[in-house]
Design a protein around this motif. Structure first.
Motif, PDB file in Angstrom:
ATOM      1  N   SER A 111       0.769   4.117  -2.913  1.00 19.26           N
ATOM      2  CA  SER A 111       0.491   5.505  -2.543  1.00 19.26           C
ATOM      3  C   SER A 111       1.594   6.437  -3.060  1.00 19.26           C
ATOM      4  CB  SER A 111       0.366   5.625  -1.022  1.00 19.26           C
ATOM      5  OG  SER A 111       0.094   6.948  -0.653  1.00 19.26           O
ATOM      6  N   ALA A 137      -3.919   4.711   0.421  1.00 16.10           N
ATOM      7  CA  ALA A 137      -3.387   3.442   0.931  1.00 16.10           C
ATOM      8  C   ALA A 137      -4.435   2.680   1.747  1.00 16.10           C
ATOM      9  CB  ALA A 137      -2.151   3.708   1.798  1.00 16.10           C
ATOM     10  N   ALA A 167       0.814  -1.219   0.000  1.00 20.50           N
ATOM     11  CA  ALA A 167       0.000   0.000   0.000  1.00 20.50           C
ATOM     12  C   ALA A 167       0.846   1.268   0.000  1.00 20.50           C
ATOM     13  CB  ALA A 167      -0.931  -0.013   1.212  1.00 20.50           C
TER      14      ALA A 167
END
Length: 154
Positions: free
Chosen positions: A52, A73, A48
């Motif tokens: 991001s 995220a 994540a």
């Protein structure tokens, strides 16, 4: 084949990258700071934080508060900041500022865009904000940097 040490027609961009990798400036003047590209920690495309970061790199001109990054995220702000620092060794705000400065530096080297336009395109909002951040990081103004490193056609 060119002689050893001869300049090949690769251009100023390649010369600047080589100079930075060697931690020297291609045109050194008194008091000039060293410029080296910041190495990025290896990122896993599946996590994540990496997603991001990639998302943010495509949107540097937009406002990127930590809450927005955390939302990309799918994390709470607090969890995101903790995970981001663990993955990168820095805060999200410092990372975004560094990416914006790197993009501003790239545009100063490779484009004819005015500093005001570069500031907006890189997400600084104003040329004054960009100049302050640029001078703080590189100890040189954007205009001076462009004069020293701009890739001009010979």
């Amino acid at each position: 084949m060119p002689a050893f040490g001869a300049v090949t027609p690769r251009g100023a961009t390649a010369a600047n990258q080589v100079a930075r990798s060697l931690v020297i400036a291609p045109h050194r003047e008194g008091g000039q700071a060293q410029y080296i590209e910041r190495p990025m920690p290896p990122r896993s495309a599946g996590d994540a934080i990496s997603r991001s970061m990639e998302w943010a790199e495509q949107r540097l001109a937009e406002p990127l508060p930590v809450e927005r990054l955390a939302a990309t995220a799918h994390m709470s702000t607090r969890t995101f900041v903790r995970a981001f620092r663990a993955a990168t060794g820095t805060t999200p705000a410092a990372w975004v500022r560094a990416r914006r400065l790197d993009e501003a530096r790239r545009l100063l080297e490779t484009s004819e865009l005015p500093v005001d336009r570069i500031a907006v395109d890189c997400g600084f909002g104003s040329a004054v904000t960009m100049r302050q951040n640029f001078a703080s990081r590189f100890t040189i103004s954007p205009s001076q940097y462009r004069r020293r490193f701009h890739a001009r056609a010979d």
